[in-house]
Design a protein around this motif. Structure first.
Motif, PDB file in Angstrom:
ATOM      1  N   GLY A 193       1.047  -1.032  -0.155  1.00 33.83           N
ATOM      2  CA  GLY A 193      -0.053   0.420  -0.239  1.00 33.83           C
ATOM      3  C   GLY A 193       0.971   0.849  -0.399  1.00 33.83           C
ATOM      4  O   GLY A 193       0.668   2.627  -0.328  1.00 33.83           O
ATOM      5  N   ILE A 194       2.236   0.892   0.715  1.00 33.54           N
ATOM      6  CA  ILE A 194       2.848   2.290   0.849  1.00 33.54           C
ATOM      7  C   ILE A 194       3.785   2.790  -0.985  1.00 33.54           C
ATOM      8  O   ILE A 194       3.983   3.897  -1.247  1.00 33.54           O
ATOM      9  CB  ILE A 194       4.122   2.694   2.341  1.00 33.54           C
ATOM     10  CG1 ILE A 194       3.310   2.625   2.928  1.00 33.54           C
ATOM     11  CG2 ILE A 194       4.724   3.504   1.520  1.00 33.54           C
ATOM     12  CD1 ILE A 194       4.031   2.190   4.375  1.00 33.54           C
ATOM     13  N   ILE A 195       3.890   1.290  -0.953  1.00 27.08           N
ATOM     14  CA  ILE A 195       4.692   1.801  -2.380  1.00 27.08           C
ATOM     15  C   ILE A 195       3.510   1.827  -3.337  1.00 27.08           C
ATOM     16  O   ILE A 195       4.334   2.866  -4.548  1.00 27.08           O
ATOM     17  CB  ILE A 195       4.959   0.436  -2.977  1.00 27.08           C
ATOM     18  CG1 ILE A 195       6.295   0.321  -2.467  1.00 27.08           C
ATOM     19  CG2 ILE A 195       5.282   0.581  -4.502  1.00 27.08           C
ATOM     20  CD1 ILE A 195       7.043  -1.751  -2.429  1.00 27.08           C
ATOM     21  N   LEU A 196       2.367   1.943  -3.418  1.00 27.37           N
ATOM     22  CA  LEU A 196       1.128   2.753  -4.423  1.00 27.37           C
ATOM     23  C   LEU A 196       1.278   3.786  -4.386  1.00 27.37           C
ATOM     24  O   LEU A 196       0.477   4.553  -5.000  1.00 27.37           O
ATOM     25  CB  LEU A 196      -0.146   1.578  -3.775  1.00 27.37           C
ATOM     26  CG  LEU A 196       0.239  -0.038  -4.938  1.00 27.37           C
ATOM     27  CD1 LEU A 196      -1.804  -0.677  -4.638  1.00 27.37           C
ATOM     28  CD2 LEU A 196       0.630   0.224  -6.297  1.00 27.37           C
ATOM     29  N   LEU A 197       0.578   3.941  -2.874  1.00 31.78           N
ATOM     30  CA  LEU A 197       0.882   5.540  -2.455  1.00 31.78           C
ATOM     31  C   LEU A 197       1.922   6.333  -3.194  1.00 31.78           C
ATOM     32  O   LEU A 197       1.847   7.639  -3.721  1.00 31.78           O
ATOM     33  CB  LEU A 197       0.648   5.683  -1.064  1.00 31.78           C
ATOM     34  CG  LEU A 197      -0.729   4.735  -0.604  1.00 31.78           C
ATOM     35  CD1 LEU A 197      -1.025   5.078   0.801  1.00 31.78           C
ATOM     36  CD2 LEU A 197      -2.335   5.849  -1.303  1.00 31.78           C
ATOM     37  N   TRP A 198       2.947   5.854  -2.758  1.00 33.53           N
ATOM     38  CA  TRP A 198       3.928   6.787  -3.433  1.00 33.53           C
ATOM     39  C   TRP A 198       4.581   6.746  -3.989  1.00 33.53           C
ATOM     40  O   TRP A 198       5.041   7.644  -4.798  1.00 33.53           O
ATOM     41  CB  TRP A 198       5.003   5.769  -2.622  1.00 33.53           C
ATOM     42  CG  TRP A 198       6.470   7.158  -2.781  1.00 33.53           C
ATOM     43  CD1 TRP A 198       7.395   6.949  -3.255  1.00 33.53           C
ATOM     44  CD2 TRP A 198       6.938   7.954  -1.735  1.00 33.53           C
ATOM     45  NE1 TRP A 198       8.328   8.334  -3.341  1.00 33.53           N
ATOM     46  CE2 TRP A 198       8.477   8.252  -2.343  1.00 33.53           C
ATOM     47  CE3 TRP A 198       6.322   7.515   0.226  1.00 33.53           C
ATOM     48  CZ2 TRP A 198       8.939   9.136  -1.334  1.00 33.53           C
ATOM     49  CZ3 TRP A 198       7.537   9.255   0.297  1.00 33.53           C
ATOM     50  CH2 TRP A 198       8.548   9.144   0.221  1.00 33.53           C
ATOM     51  N   PHE A 199       3.976   6.000  -5.481  1.00 39.88           N
ATOM     52  CA  PHE A 199       4.289   5.829  -7.315  1.00 39.88           C
ATOM     53  C   PHE A 199       3.289   6.531  -7.350  1.00 39.88           C
ATOM     54  O   PHE A 199       3.001   7.512  -8.379  1.00 39.88           O
ATOM     55  CB  PHE A 199       3.833   4.463  -8.164  1.00 39.88           C
ATOM     56  CG  PHE A 199       5.431   3.684  -7.498  1.00 39.88           C
ATOM     57  CD1 PHE A 199       6.092   3.905  -8.762  1.00 39.88           C
ATOM     58  CD2 PHE A 199       5.697   2.617  -7.011  1.00 39.88           C
ATOM     59  CE1 PHE A 199       7.227   3.753  -8.695  1.00 39.88           C
ATOM     60  CE2 PHE A 199       7.188   2.053  -6.859  1.00 39.88           C
ATOM     61  CZ  PHE A 199       7.466   2.883  -7.914  1.00 39.88           C
ATOM     62  N   GLY A 200       1.567   6.892  -6.815  1.00 39.30           N
ATOM     63  CA  GLY A 200       0.700   7.938  -7.363  1.00 39.30           C
ATOM     64  C   GLY A 200       0.904   9.659  -6.494  1.00 39.30           C
ATOM     65  O   GLY A 200       0.765  10.080  -7.190  1.00 39.30           O
ATOM     66  N   TRP A 201       2.018   9.619  -5.147  1.00 35.07           N
ATOM     67  CA  TRP A 201       2.756  10.634  -4.541  1.00 35.07           C
ATOM     68  C   TRP A 201       3.102  10.818  -5.900  1.00 35.07           C
ATOM     69  O   TRP A 201       3.394  12.186  -6.906  1.00 35.07           O
ATOM     70  CB  TRP A 201       3.233  10.956  -3.401  1.00 35.07           C
ATOM     71  CG  TRP A 201       3.363  11.663  -3.524  1.00 35.07           C
ATOM     72  CD1 TRP A 201       5.145  11.945  -3.396  1.00 35.07           C
ATOM     73  CD2 TRP A 201       3.792  13.067  -3.367  1.00 35.07           C
ATOM     74  NE1 TRP A 201       5.893  13.150  -3.000  1.00 35.07           N
ATOM     75  CE2 TRP A 201       4.136  13.727  -2.624  1.00 35.07           C
ATOM     76  CE3 TRP A 201       2.359  13.706  -2.935  1.00 35.07           C
ATOM     77  CZ2 TRP A 201       4.593  15.585  -2.907  1.00 35.07           C
ATOM     78  CZ3 TRP A 201       2.199  15.021  -2.951  1.00 35.07           C
ATOM     79  CH2 TRP A 201       3.586  15.749  -3.024  1.00 35.07           C
ATOM     80  N   LEU A 202       3.943  10.297  -6.641  1.00 35.54           N
ATOM     81  CA  LEU A 202       5.420  10.359  -7.828  1.00 35.54           C
ATOM     82  C   LEU A 202       5.246  11.339  -9.052  1.00 35.54           C
ATOM     83  O   LEU A 202       5.376  12.299  -9.434  1.00 35.54           O
ATOM     84  CB  LEU A 202       6.110   9.293  -7.679  1.00 35.54           C
ATOM     85  CG  LEU A 202       7.342   8.821  -7.359  1.00 35.54           C
ATOM     86  CD1 LEU A 202       7.792   7.679  -7.803  1.00 35.54           C
ATOM     87  CD2 LEU A 202       8.512   9.971  -6.874  1.00 35.54           C
ATOM     88  N   PHE A 203       4.167  10.568  -9.360  1.00 32.61           N
ATOM     89  CA  PHE A 203       3.171  11.151 -10.799  1.00 32.61           C
ATOM     90  C   PHE A 203       2.512  12.252 -10.241  1.00 32.61           C
ATOM     91  O   PHE A 203       2.295  13.009 -10.644  1.00 32.61           O
ATOM     92  CB  PHE A 203       2.235  10.145 -10.691  1.00 32.61           C
ATOM     93  CG  PHE A 203       0.858  10.213 -11.890  1.00 32.61           C
ATOM     94  CD1 PHE A 203       1.326   9.950 -13.075  1.00 32.61           C
ATOM     95  CD2 PHE A 203      -0.206  10.934 -12.080  1.00 32.61           C
ATOM     96  CE1 PHE A 203       0.523  10.218 -14.465  1.00 32.61           C
ATOM     97  CE2 PHE A 203      -1.217  10.953 -12.705  1.00 32.61           C
ATOM     98  CZ  PHE A 203      -0.568  10.875 -14.719  1.00 32.61           C
ATOM     99  N   PHE A 204       1.618  12.177  -9.084  1.00 29.55           N
ATOM    100  CA  PHE A 204       1.286  12.935  -8.815  1.00 29.55           C
ATOM    101  C   PHE A 204       2.097  14.900  -8.969  1.00 29.55           C
ATOM    102  O   PHE A 204       2.324  16.085  -9.252  1.00 29.55           O
ATOM    103  CB  PHE A 204      -0.269  14.054  -7.618  1.00 29.55           C
ATOM    104  CG  PHE A 204      -0.174  14.965  -7.102  1.00 29.55           C
ATOM    105  CD1 PHE A 204      -1.515  15.076  -7.674  1.00 29.55           C
ATOM    106  CD2 PHE A 204       0.103  15.927  -6.162  1.00 29.55           C
ATOM    107  CE1 PHE A 204      -1.830  16.502  -7.044  1.00 29.55           C
ATOM    108  CE2 PHE A 204      -0.497  17.062  -5.585  1.00 29.55           C
ATOM    109  CZ  PHE A 204      -1.634  17.264  -6.065  1.00 29.55           C
TER     110      PHE A 204
END
Length: 685
Positions: A193-204
């Protein structure tokens, strides 16, 4: 390690490095926590095995007897109660003979398993049990099945009837095994979940923050560079100014070019400093189109030298010489300068280069076309220039000129296009919206017959032009600011037309207006009307500028004492409330032509002096003197009982929202369509 010098690359390294460190910290913490947790759980799992063995041991005699009597269903029920006592876990069981062949499985009774089969995975465990050759029950935990395995021989005396095999789930979740695997099992959902959130944050962040951050860093660097450049050119600019102030030995037209070039450089410097101090600050979006074009052409000619073979021809087909475009003067000058520089560069190796600049009027647009007879641009390069800007045929070019021109024109809601063919030259087309003339531009000169007009200008030809325009008025011409005496020419009885700069004195026209408080009685007449600093000063003081090229065309309006002619007007056919006397004159002529009576007033307060019917049409200017709003006047009159109200404006009608107390928004021309029938009726009678 190679470190990127690109700000965006450095930020990306920082973010990914932070992610790796965060995951390492999470895994290390998970290992420490899971090791301590596992130690406790192993202790608990050992206790659970002891408990399970105790439950079966307490029932072992009964189980053996029931197998001896072939009461297999009782065996199944007994195992079921043991599973319930262990935590209501699900279970599987089977009874096998001494050879390991299944002779009872509860599922066989329901038809789910035929013939009798051992539960999945128990065959291997039974083989291990046989190899041990033990007569005692064996209880362990199968890591693959993730279940408890209980196996015990069924002995009646010395006779062995077989074995009971039970597979029981782990209802309490006593996990055990390798610490690292346990950590992954425990924390993998959270880590995922943290990795998914982090990649979402990177994209944003990449899309909405990093790009903006990099742009801000670039802009900040450019602002600092601009400020340094503006600071560095101050000293050489002062040296140029000394020549501008005392142009000894220069002929007049070169003095003018030098003065305009100096003024433009100073404006560029001030614009750079202004953007550095306040990046969001904007210059006024208005520039006199023709004067800027003429000034830039003269500047380019001066740079080419007297022996140049390049000619720049200007063709104008514009009726209003004071027409303006919706761009700041500095930006409009820069756009034209860059385009002409490109054309000049393209013609440097030609025997006879010709640049044609044509200016035409469209519908609310100014159309500017710059054509040269240079070698042209290849199609591939032209497509690249059209899409992203760039340069062609210039060894020291950076492609910034056309990029700036395209972006500047686009910001002004204009159109930019470029066409070229090899051997046929290049054409650049600009379409720019016409800008409404600013408030600081004097659109007319209102003259009271009883007042003196003081003209101050060091140019004799300008003084003669004013005398010709103001024939019939009391005009006093002064050539030197030192001759200006406020005692001889008091504001109560004078109108002042003041030149801004004089070669005879350091006193400027704006200084005279400011020091004597002449903002309402004076107009600044100058060729420096495109100077942003002068525009700011005029706006701050509250006076107006008249560009010198407009002297011959600006309307000179004689002020009449309008209210004196209305003493006998009662029950008028229509009423005009407007603070511009020129409009009063046009409306009076229109009323006379239609044979109707007009009451023309300067302000709302004068309406009470006359007997006006509530249904009489009343036309109210959108903006009256002292910034009084026509909307507010209309609302007050509507509340007083007047219902036939119209709002007058010189701007676009469709852009205004009509309040309910106004019948319609109309122009400032006399409403002939409302009174033509009345005129015809009178003529017939």
């Amino acid at each position: 390690m190679k470190v990127s010098k690109n700000p965006q690359g450095l930020i990306r390294i920082f973010i990914f490095g932070s992610l790796v460190l965060l995951l390492l910290f999470l895994l290390t913490g998970a290992l420490i926590l899971s090791t301590a947790f596992l130690k406790k759980e192993n202790e608990r799992s050992h206790i659970s095995i002891v408990q399970l063995e105790g439950l079966f041991e307490s029932q072992s005699r009964q189980l053996t007897e029931e197998v001896w009597t072939h009461s297999y269903e009782s065996v199944s029920e007994r195992v079921k109660r043991i599973a319930a006592a262990f935590g209501n876990g699900d279970y599987e069981m089977a009874l096998v003979d001494t050879n390991g062949d299944c002779f009872y499985n509860p599922k066989t009774l329901t038809g789910e398993a035929t013939p009798c089969l051992l539960p999945v995975g128990l065959s291997d465990d039974f083989t291990k049990l046989k190899s041990i050759n033990t007569n005692s029950p064996v209880t362990n935990f199968d890591e693959k099945l993730h279940r408890y395995i209980y196996m015990a021989p069924l002995d009646v005396g010395a006779i062995r009837k077989g074995y009971i095999l039970v597979s029981l789930s782990d209802p309490y979740g006593f996990y055990r095994g390798n610490s690292f695997l346990l950590t992954l099992r425990l924390f993998s959902p959270a880590i995922g979940g943290i990795i998914l959130l982090w990649f979402g944050w990177l994209f944003f962040s990449r899309r909405f923050i990093l790009r903006r951050l990099v742009d801000l860093e670039k802009n900040q660097a450019l602002f600092e560079l601009a400020a340094q450049l503006a600071h560095d050119i101050r000293s050489p600019l002062e040296a140029v100014k000394s020549v501008v102030d005392k142009p000894v030995g220069l002929i007049e037209h070169k003095q003018i070019i030098l003065r305009k070039a100096y003024s433009r450089i100073e404006n560029i410097k001030d614009d750079l400093l202004k953007k550095y101090k306040d990046p969001d600050a904007k210059n006024e979006e208005f520039a006199f189109a023709l004067t800027v074009i003429e000034s830039i052409i003269a500047e380019k000619y001066a740079g080419l030298g007297e022996e140049t073979k390049i000619k720049i021809n200007l063709e104008t087909h514009v009726i209003d010489l004071a027409v303006g475009v919706k761009l700041p003067t500095v930006d409009f000058s820069r756009v034209l300068s860059n385009i002409l520089s490109n054309s000049i560069e393209a013609l440097k190796d030609t025997k006879e280069g010709i640049i044609k600049v044509s200016v035409n009027e469209g519908f609310n647009k100014i159309l500017i076309k710059v054509m040269d007879n240079g070698p042209g641009i290849p199609e591939e390069t032209l497509n690249e220039i059209r899409t992203s800007g760039g340069t062609h045929g210039k060894q020291d070019g950076f492609g910034m000129g056309l990029r700036h021109a395209k972006s500047t024109v686009a910001q002004a809601q204009g159109q930019f296009s470029i066409d070229s063919k090899l051997g046929n030259g290049t054409t650049v087309n600009l379409e720019l919206p016409v800008a409404q003339r600013p408030e600081w531009v004097a659109n007319k000169i209102e003259v009271d017959k009883e007042k003196k007009i003081i003209v101050l200008d060091d140019d004799e030809s300008v003084r003669l032009l004013w005398q010709d325009r103001l024939q019939g008025y009391d005009v006093v011409c002064l050539a030197d600011p030192e001759e200006f005496d406020i005692g001889l020419y008091p504001p109560s009885s004078c109108l002042y037309l003041l030149d801004h700069e004089s070669i005879r004195s350091k006193v400027r026209g704006i200084d005279l207006i400011t020091s004597h408080g002449l903002a309402k009685q004076a107009i600044l007449v100058t060729s420096h009307f495109n100077d942003p600093k002068l525009q700011e000063s005029v706006i701050r003081v509250g006076t107006k500028i008249l560009p010198k090229f407009m002297i011959s065309q600006v309307p000179v309006v004689k002020i009449e004492k309008l209210l004196d002619t209305h003493n006998v007007i009662h029950n008028p056919d229509l009423v005009l409330i407007d603070d511009e006397s020129l409009n009063h004159m046009m409306w009076n002529e229109g009323a006379d032509e239609c044979g109707v009576s007009l009451l023309s007033l300067l302000a709302e307060d004068d309406l009470s002096k006359y007997n006006v019917a509530f249904d009489a049409p009343i036309f109210i200017d959108k903006k009256l003197e002292n910034d009084i709003s026509g909307y507010d006047v209309g609302k007050r009159l509507y509340d007083s009982g007047f219902k036939n109200l119209y709002l007058c404006t010189s701007g676009p009608l469709s852009a205004l929202k009509v309040p309910e107390f106004f019948k319609e928004v109309v122009g400032k021309d006399f409403p002939f369509h409302m009174f033509r029938k009345k005129e015809q009726t009178k003529s017939i009678s």
